[in-house]
Design an enzyme around this catalytic site. Structure first.
Site, PDB file in Angstrom:
ATOM      1  N   SER A  13       0.863  -1.179   0.000  1.00 28.08           N
ATOM      2  CA  SER A  13       0.000   0.000   0.000  1.00 28.08           C
ATOM      3  C   SER A  13       0.898   1.227   0.000  1.00 28.08           C
ATOM      4  O   SER A  13       1.812   1.325   0.827  1.00 28.08           O
ATOM      5  CB  SER A  13      -0.859  -0.052   1.267  1.00 28.08           C
ATOM      6  OG  SER A  13      -1.866   0.890   1.227  1.00 28.08           O
ATOM      7  N   LYS A  56      -9.862  -7.626   8.349  1.00 30.28           N
ATOM      8  CA  LYS A  56      -8.906  -7.188   9.380  1.00 30.28           C
ATOM      9  C   LYS A  56      -9.443  -7.640  10.739  1.00 30.28           C
ATOM     10  O   LYS A  56     -10.523  -7.227  11.162  1.00 30.28           O
ATOM     11  CB  LYS A  56      -8.774  -5.665   9.405  1.00 30.28           C
ATOM     12  CG  LYS A  56      -8.106  -5.064   8.190  1.00 30.28           C
ATOM     13  CD  LYS A  56      -8.029  -3.550   8.338  1.00 30.28           C
ATOM     14  CE  LYS A  56      -7.386  -2.919   7.123  1.00 30.28           C
ATOM     15  NZ  LYS A  56      -7.402  -1.439   7.209  1.00 30.28           N
ATOM     16  N   LYS A  97      -1.358  -0.981  -4.174  1.00 29.91           N
ATOM     17  CA  LYS A  97      -2.582  -0.279  -3.741  1.00 29.91           C
ATOM     18  C   LYS A  97      -2.195   1.173  -3.497  1.00 29.91           C
ATOM     19  O   LYS A  97      -1.297   1.432  -2.694  1.00 29.91           O
ATOM     20  CB  LYS A  97      -3.151  -0.936  -2.478  1.00 29.91           C
ATOM     21  CG  LYS A  97      -4.358  -0.206  -1.903  1.00 29.91           C
ATOM     22  CD  LYS A  97      -5.232  -1.102  -1.053  1.00 29.91           C
ATOM     23  CE  LYS A  97      -4.831  -1.186   0.377  1.00 29.91           C
ATOM     24  NZ  LYS A  97      -5.830  -1.890   1.221  1.00 29.91           N
ATOM     25  N   LEU A  98      -2.845   2.072  -4.214  1.00 24.31           N
ATOM     26  CA  LEU A  98      -2.541   3.504  -4.063  1.00 24.31           C
ATOM     27  C   LEU A  98      -3.585   4.154  -3.170  1.00 24.31           C
ATOM     28  O   LEU A  98      -4.789   3.992  -3.408  1.00 24.31           O
ATOM     29  CB  LEU A  98      -2.567   4.202  -5.427  1.00 24.31           C
ATOM     30  CG  LEU A  98      -1.640   3.668  -6.516  1.00 24.31           C
ATOM     31  CD1 LEU A  98      -1.845   4.472  -7.804  1.00 24.31           C
ATOM     32  CD2 LEU A  98      -0.177   3.714  -6.077  1.00 24.31           C
ATOM     33  N   LYS A  99      -3.134   4.879  -2.176  1.00 24.62           N
ATOM     34  CA  LYS A  99      -4.059   5.688  -1.388  1.00 24.62           C
ATOM     35  C   LYS A  99      -4.499   6.869  -2.251  1.00 24.62           C
ATOM     36  O   LYS A  99      -3.660   7.471  -2.952  1.00 24.62           O
ATOM     37  CB  LYS A  99      -3.370   6.202  -0.115  1.00 24.62           C
ATOM     38  CG  LYS A  99      -3.039   5.116   0.870  1.00 24.62           C
ATOM     39  CD  LYS A  99      -4.284   4.471   1.404  1.00 24.62           C
ATOM     40  CE  LYS A  99      -3.931   3.472   2.467  1.00 24.62           C
ATOM     41  NZ  LYS A  99      -5.137   2.803   3.003  1.00 24.62           N
ATOM     42  N   GLU A 140     -11.267   0.577  -2.923  1.00 18.73           N
ATOM     43  CA  GLU A 140     -11.497   0.245  -1.505  1.00 18.73           C
ATOM     44  C   GLU A 140     -12.053   1.443  -0.749  1.00 18.73           C
ATOM     45  O   GLU A 140     -11.525   2.557  -0.853  1.00 18.73           O
ATOM     46  CB  GLU A 140     -10.187  -0.217  -0.867  1.00 18.73           C
ATOM     47  CG  GLU A 140     -10.321  -0.735   0.557  1.00 18.73           C
ATOM     48  CD  GLU A 140      -9.041  -1.389   1.065  1.00 18.73           C
ATOM     49  OE1 GLU A 140      -8.349  -2.062   0.280  1.00 18.73           O
ATOM     50  OE2 GLU A 140      -8.729  -1.214   2.269  1.00 18.73           O
ATOM     51  N   GLY A 181      -4.118  -4.741   6.297  1.00 22.98           N
ATOM     52  CA  GLY A 181      -3.036  -4.454   7.249  1.00 22.98           C
ATOM     53  C   GLY A 181      -3.252  -3.122   7.941  1.00 22.98           C
ATOM     54  O   GLY A 181      -3.940  -2.241   7.420  1.00 22.98           O
ATOM     55  N   ASP A 222      -7.351   2.913  -2.611  1.00 16.99           N
ATOM     56  CA  ASP A 222      -8.030   2.897  -1.310  1.00 16.99           C
ATOM     57  C   ASP A 222      -8.223   4.346  -0.885  1.00 16.99           C
ATOM     58  O   ASP A 222      -7.264   5.085  -0.713  1.00 16.99           O
ATOM     59  CB  ASP A 222      -7.174   2.153  -0.283  1.00 16.99           C
ATOM     60  CG  ASP A 222      -7.886   2.003   1.062  1.00 16.99           C
ATOM     61  OD1 ASP A 222      -7.354   1.279   1.924  1.00 16.99           O
ATOM     62  OD2 ASP A 222      -8.965   2.591   1.242  1.00 16.99           O
ATOM     63  N   ASP A 280     -13.732  -1.918   3.729  1.00 15.77           N
ATOM     64  CA  ASP A 280     -12.757  -2.091   4.814  1.00 15.77           C
ATOM     65  C   ASP A 280     -13.419  -1.534   6.083  1.00 15.77           C
ATOM     66  O   ASP A 280     -14.053  -2.279   6.832  1.00 15.77           O
ATOM     67  CB  ASP A 280     -11.478  -1.347   4.425  1.00 15.77           C
ATOM     68  CG  ASP A 280     -10.421  -1.300   5.514  1.00 15.77           C
ATOM     69  OD1 ASP A 280      -9.314  -0.819   5.237  1.00 15.77           O
ATOM     70  OD2 ASP A 280     -10.684  -1.736   6.641  1.00 15.77           O
ATOM     71  N   ASN A 295     -10.080   5.309   1.868  1.00 16.47           N
ATOM     72  CA  ASN A 295     -10.340   5.461   3.304  1.00 16.47           C
ATOM     73  C   ASN A 295     -11.502   6.423   3.557  1.00 16.47           C
ATOM     74  O   ASN A 295     -11.423   7.302   4.430  1.00 16.47           O
ATOM     75  CB  ASN A 295      -9.079   5.921   4.054  1.00 16.47           C
ATOM     76  CG  ASN A 295      -8.008   4.836   4.098  1.00 16.47           C
ATOM     77  OD1 ASN A 295      -7.019   4.919   3.389  1.00 16.47           O
ATOM     78  ND2 ASN A 295      -8.205   3.791   4.898  1.00 16.47           N
TER      79      ASN A 295
HETATM   80  C1  LIG Z   1      -1.957  -0.753   4.677  1.00 14.41           C
HETATM   81  C2  LIG Z   1      -3.128   0.140   4.778  1.00 14.41           C
HETATM   82  O1  LIG Z   1      -3.375   0.919   3.895  1.00 14.41           O
HETATM   83  N1  LIG Z   1      -3.888   0.041   5.861  1.00 14.41           N
HETATM   84  C3  LIG Z   1      -5.128   0.707   6.163  1.00 14.41           C
HETATM   85  C4  LIG Z   1      -4.929   2.172   6.386  1.00 14.41           C
HETATM   86  C5  LIG Z   1      -3.996   2.429   7.525  1.00 14.41           C
HETATM   87  C6  LIG Z   1      -4.053   1.730   8.691  1.00 14.41           C
HETATM   88  C7  LIG Z   1      -3.206   1.993   9.736  1.00 14.41           C
HETATM   89  C8  LIG Z   1      -2.264   2.988   9.642  1.00 14.41           C
HETATM   90  C9  LIG Z   1      -1.387   3.290  10.687  1.00 14.41           C
HETATM   91  C10 LIG Z   1      -0.466   4.297  10.537  1.00 14.41           C
HETATM   92  C11 LIG Z   1      -0.408   4.978   9.355  1.00 14.41           C
HETATM   93  C12 LIG Z   1      -1.276   4.696   8.327  1.00 14.41           C
HETATM   94  C13 LIG Z   1      -2.205   3.700   8.452  1.00 14.41           C
HETATM   95  C14 LIG Z   1      -3.068   3.414   7.397  1.00 14.41           C
HETATM   96  C15 LIG Z   1      -6.183   0.460   5.078  1.00 14.41           C
HETATM   97  O2  LIG Z   1      -6.184  -0.567   4.432  1.00 14.41           O
HETATM   98  O3  LIG Z   1      -7.051   1.320   4.930  1.00 14.41           O
HETATM   99 MG   LIG Z   2      -8.369   0.216   3.582  1.00 14.49          MG
END
Ligand SMILES: CC(=O)N[C@@H](Cc1ccc2ccccc2c1)C(=O)O
Ligand SMILES: [Mg+2]
Length: 367
Positions: free
Chosen positions: A134, A262, A160-162, A213, A290, A188, A238, A190
């Site tokens: 990610s 998760k 996976k790009l935020k 996502e 994760g 993703d 998620d 969020n």
């Molecule tokens: C791997 C991934 O993208 N995880 C989460 C977002 C996430 C989760 C926990 C975090 C803790 C510290 C900094 C950034 C974080 C991002 C998700 O899938 O949405």
């Molecule tokens: Mg996510």
């Protein structure tokens, strides 16, 4: 198994590079670890709550408080099997990440005393897991392309790009153009978009993404259903999925067609297995997500990722993706895969020196 006590331990681990998402930038990880001491074994649990209620409503200090005042006292004096923990704690509403950490540690101790592995107990059918990475939001597209190249060279099988409004179409287009259509590519958000952004999100359809996502806020079920009908790109949820039943509802209502599993978000590794089973029943692909865990949390996640219904690469990475120095023997990427521990319990142990070096505080709780 009876609990003799629980050590709450706070860790501070610098991240090798800032990780930026639509909910903020993290420069280092503040993590709550639990060490459960039982009559015949000890076990480790990692709480995935962030320092602030930015990913979900939970936050570390709140998790420590609810464990200290409510969850641990409720388990005191009982002869516990792992599947007693969630029902015993059910009368306390929410606080799933806190509950998950406690159950994770109790399950670890219970399995170690029986010399059984997490993977064996949960029903893993693989001995290694395809690793996906990610990548956070960046200032410039060239920096993103360099980072994608670096991770592909390391062997990661999925990118996976935020994304967030203002950092979505252009970076995705740039990655697709640079690395081609064969690259397994996801985004993703969020929960950064609203139903007013439908047309903007529909613009992602031209890039053949594997999934989008959590485009909308966690409680937007109807809007996700509407979005899923409008887009070609599969919707993955998620933050919205808080239990196996919640996964069944979202799938049957058409709010998602992929699930990010998760354990912390759904209240524990046993609920994560049930969530996996719901996905299998509905023929919906899943993967293990994760939360930038240490190697302890990732070891438990590997057992979930190795379940038969987790058919997509996991958000499980080599230790050096996030940390200069993990608190366990570093997990390594081997030809794009990470080996699932098969020792008793989590199958990994904290390295005493690394653990002490990362520890910022300790507290002993007697139930
Ligand atoms: C791997 C991934 O993208 N995880 C989460 C977002 C996430 C989760 C926990 C975090 C803790 C510290 C900094 C950034 C974080 C991002 C998700 O899938 O949405
Ligand atoms: Mg996510």
């Amino acid at each position: 198994m009876r609990l003799e006590g629980v050590e709450l331990r706070r860790l501070g681990l610098p991240l090798r590079s800032p990780f930026r998402t639509s909910f903020g930038v993290e420069l280092w990880r503040d993590i709550l670890l639990l060490r459960v001491v039982a009559s015949d074994a000890q076990g480790w649990g990692e709480c995935v709550a962030l320092p602030s209620p930015s990913f979900s409503s939970e936050y570390i200090d709140g998790a420590a408080d609810v464990i200290r005042r409510f969850l641990l006292p409720a388990l005191a004096g009982r002869d516990l099997d792992p599947d007693d923990v969630a029902p015993t704690l059910a009368r306390f509403r929410g606080h799933r990440m806190a509950k998950a950490a406690l159950e994770m540690a109790i399950l670890d101790a219970w399995l170690r005393s029986r010399r059984r592995s997490y993977a064996g107990y949960l029903g893993a059918t693989r001995t290694s897991v395809a690793a996906g990475v990610s990548i956070g939001i960046m200032d410039e597209i060239p920096e993103l392309l360099d980072t994608v190249m670096e991770y592909l060279e390391q062997g990661y099988q999925r990118i996976k790009l935020k994304i967030e409004p203002g950092w979505d179409i252009a970076p995705v287009r740039a990655v697709r153009e640079r690395f081609g259509d064969a690259l397994e590519l996801q985004v993703d958000a969020n929960g950064a978009y609203t139903s007013a952004d439908v047309d903007r999100l529909a613009g992602l359809d031209e890039f053949g993404l594997e999934l989008l996502e959590q485009p909308l806020a966690a409680d937007c079920c109807r809007d996700h259903i509407m979005l899923a009908r409008r887009l070609r790109t599969p919707i993955c949820l998620d933050e919205s999925i808080l239990s196996a039943r919640g996964a069944a509802d979202a799938i049957e209502l058409g709010a998602c067609s992929v699930v990010n599993i998760k354990a912390g978000r759904v209240g524990g590794y046993l609920e994560a297995r049930s969530t996996h089973d719901v996905c299998v029943t509905h023929g919906v692909p899943a993967f293990c997500g994760g939360m930038l865990e240490t190697g302890l949390g990732q070891a438990a996640n590997l057992a979930v990722a190795a379940l038969p219904g987790c058919t997509l690469p996991a958000d499980i990475v080599a230790s050096d993706r996030y940390y200069e120095r993990d608190i366990i023997e570093p997990l390594r990427l081997e030809a794009g895969y990470i080996t699932v521990p098969d020792g008793p319990g989590l199958g990994v142990d904290p390295l005493p020196d690394a653990l002490e070096a990362a520890t910022t505080s300790k507290e002993w709780l007697s139930p």
